[in-house]
Design a protein around this motif. Structure first.
Motif: not given
Length: 379
Positions: A19-39
């Motif tokens: 989504l960061e590469t596909r969506l226009p910059s005017a769109v806010d992409v918000v990622v929510v996770d209980e951890s600050p890391t990906h496992l």
């Protein structure tokens, strides 16, 4: 406009990066996770025997996402119709379009005593706890029981058996793998099942199929033919939906859409693909589903932003389940299936290493990929 990605596991991270590469910059992409890391979940079992692997398989989200807003908080509830996520701190996050990528939780099936006495394997801290407890078993002698012989259970039993050999404890420690169905890896083809069983038996794992768990207390697992005493009990017997989805894994149609606003991706859903095939819960399926959802969200967002007045939404792309094969670690060995062919030995182990490192490379974590390869080669 806001697009929310709820969860940053395999599906969530893959989707957010697209989504960061596909969506226009005017769109806010918000990622929510209980951890600050990906496992990197499919390598988690390695931590039981090689604690240093934990660093290679945990990726700070800020390092692998460019400009998405990252919210570190647990998602408590999702209203898929309203486009609203309630977070553990009380924040309400509304979204125009969203994707539930919260994965799945360990399912204890309300079996008496299982959740109370078993250790699951979903987080690094679980693997570390299993290791600590099992090292005590290796010193004093006893029995480790793994409940559930799906891929996670097979890999856990394989690591425990390898640790027994490393600690020279074969004369005093037993590793028992329980499965309620009639084979290990019960959802996979028979030739794969046979190869996995052979690898486990070569490592002296006591395999007991057709053996459902009835209940568990502090010292024993109750089976149909009597009690099995244990010193360590690990449960990998199944999955359920996230608490934010009321423990359910909702059925989604082949475009992976649950409501007009909300998609459900990866293990969080029970998906049926365009050919009517049930999609198994797996990392490879989750990553590929994310690609389909990214394209669909791009179309929906573009349609909304263009505001051409058309009442017809763009046609959604359906998902087709296609993976090249399956692979599972069994201690220092592995079993791989590519098409109808099953591969074991050094070739399968090399494939397993390649899969783990290849995934890390695909999410722009080249240094972590090198770390993982180094851990595997020097194990």
């Amino acid at each position: 406009m806001r697009v929310a990605v709820l969860g940053a596991g395999y599906a969530g991270l893959a989707l957010a990066q697209r989504l960061e590469t596909r969506l226009p910059s005017a769109v806010d992409v918000v990622v929510v996770d209980e951890s600050p890391t990906h496992l990197v979940q499919h390598e988690l079992h390695r931590v039981i025997r090689r604690p240093s692997v934990a660093d290679a398989i945990t990726l700070p989200l800020r390092n692998v996402l460019d400009h998405a807003e990252i919210v570190t908080e647990r998602v408590d509830r999702v209203d898929a119709e309203a486009g609203l996520a309630t977070l553990a701190d009380g924040t309400e996050l509304d979204y125009d379009y969203g994707a539930v990528c919260l994965g799945a939780q360990t399912n204890f099936y309300d079996l008496p005593g299982v959740e109370e006495h078993a250790l699951p394997l979903k987080r690094v801290r679980h693997a570390e706890a299993i290791r600590e407890r099992f090292l005590d078993v290796c010193e004093s002698g006893g029995t480790a029981v793994v409940g559930g012989a799906g891929l996670s259970g097979v890999q856990t039993a394989g690591e425990l058996a390898a640790l027994v050999q490393e600690r020279d404890a074969a004369d005093r420690v037993d590793v028992v793998l329980l499965e309620q169905f009639d084979s290990v890896a019960p959802t996979f083809p028979e030739n794969f099942q046979r190869a996995v069983r052979d690898e486990l038996e070569a490592r002296d794992v006591d395999i007991r199929t057709n053996t459902p768990v009835r209940r568990v207390d502090a010292d024993a697992v109750e089976l149909a033919d009597g009690d099995l005493s244990y010193d360590l009990f690990v449960w990998t017997g199944g999955i359920r939906g996230a608490d934010a989805m009321s423990g359910e894994r909702p059925v989604v149609r082949n475009d992976l859409r649950l409501t007009d606003r909300t998609f459900v991706v990866g293990d969080a859903a029970r998906a049926v693909d365009v050919d009517g095939e049930a999609v198994p819960a797996s990392a490879s399926a989750a990553i590929r589903e994310a690609g389909t959802v990214a394209r669909n969200l791009e179309q929906l967002v573009t349609h909304r932003l263009d505001g051409d007045g058309s009442c017809f939404e763009p046609r959604m792309k359906p998902y087709r389940f296609e993976v090249p094969g399956w692979i599972v670690s069994v201690g220092d060995g592995a079993v791989a299936q590519v098409g109808p062919k099953v591969v074991t030995g050094a070739a399968a182990k090399a494939m397993k290493t390649t899969v783990g490192a290849g995934y890390l490379g695909s999410v722009r974590a080249a240094e972590k990929a090198a770390e993982l390869v180094d851990e595997e080669l020097n194990a």
